[in-house]
Design a protein around this motif. Structure first.
Motif: not given
Length: 177
Positions: A70-74
């Motif tokens: 999971v990451r905060e930005r694309s």
């Protein structure tokens, strides 16, 4: 007072902190995995849940393990850059040999990342087109059957607004009766 719709409740979840979202996604993923959810359904559900929470998630599942990312930005899609890939070996080799510090190796990696492409887009296109043209006669399987390489360059592709150019490669099978 009338209750909130499901869409209204999910809109409020977009303000959840990354740590809270991460813990919840892992907790529900492990529970669903442990209760026997199928891999496709679990991966799809977790990806949808992470989007609803305002994050980007990629998940892989088998009966014996589950992988969470999971990451905060694309991030922009990665491009193949064989020149930079070839240069990565030097700082790594120097660092492992003890002739370069970790900080020095990291600085060289940053410098490699900032290098412009060694050739322009037109020269790169020719580098793909000419070998394909030379390979085509070699792919004549029989008198009536041939494999033909396909190369396409699209400037400002509509389906990928983050790219100025897109290239596509493929093989076409031709059969004449």
């Amino acid at each position: 007072m009338v209750g909130k719709t499901a869409a209204e409740e999910f809109q409020g979840l977009a303000s959840v902190s990354f740590e809270e979202a991460w813990r919840y996604i892992v907790k529900i993923g492990l529970a669903a995995h442990g209760y026997g959810s199928t891999a496709g359904r679990l991966e799809s559900f977790l990806a949808c849940l992470s989007r609803k929470l305002g994050y980007e998630g990629v998940f892989r599942s088998t009966p014996s393990y589950i992988v969470f990312a999971v990451r905060e930005r694309s991030y922009a899609p990665q491009r193949v850059d064989l020149d930079k890939l070839a240069r990565l070996g030097d700082p790594l080799q120097d660092m492992t040999a003890g002739t370069l510090s970790l900080a020095g190796s990291s600085a060289r990696l940053d410098a490699i990342d900032k290098l412009p492409p060694p050739w322009g887009k037109f020269a790169s296109m020719l580098g793909y087109a000419f070998p394909g043209k030379g390979l085509a006669p070699l792919l004549q399987l029989t008198q009536g059957i041939a494999l033909t390489p396909i190369f396409q360059v699209i400037q400002n592709p509509i389906l990928n607004p983050t790219d100025d150019w897109s290239t596509f490669f493929g093989l076409r099978l031709r059969a004449a009766l």
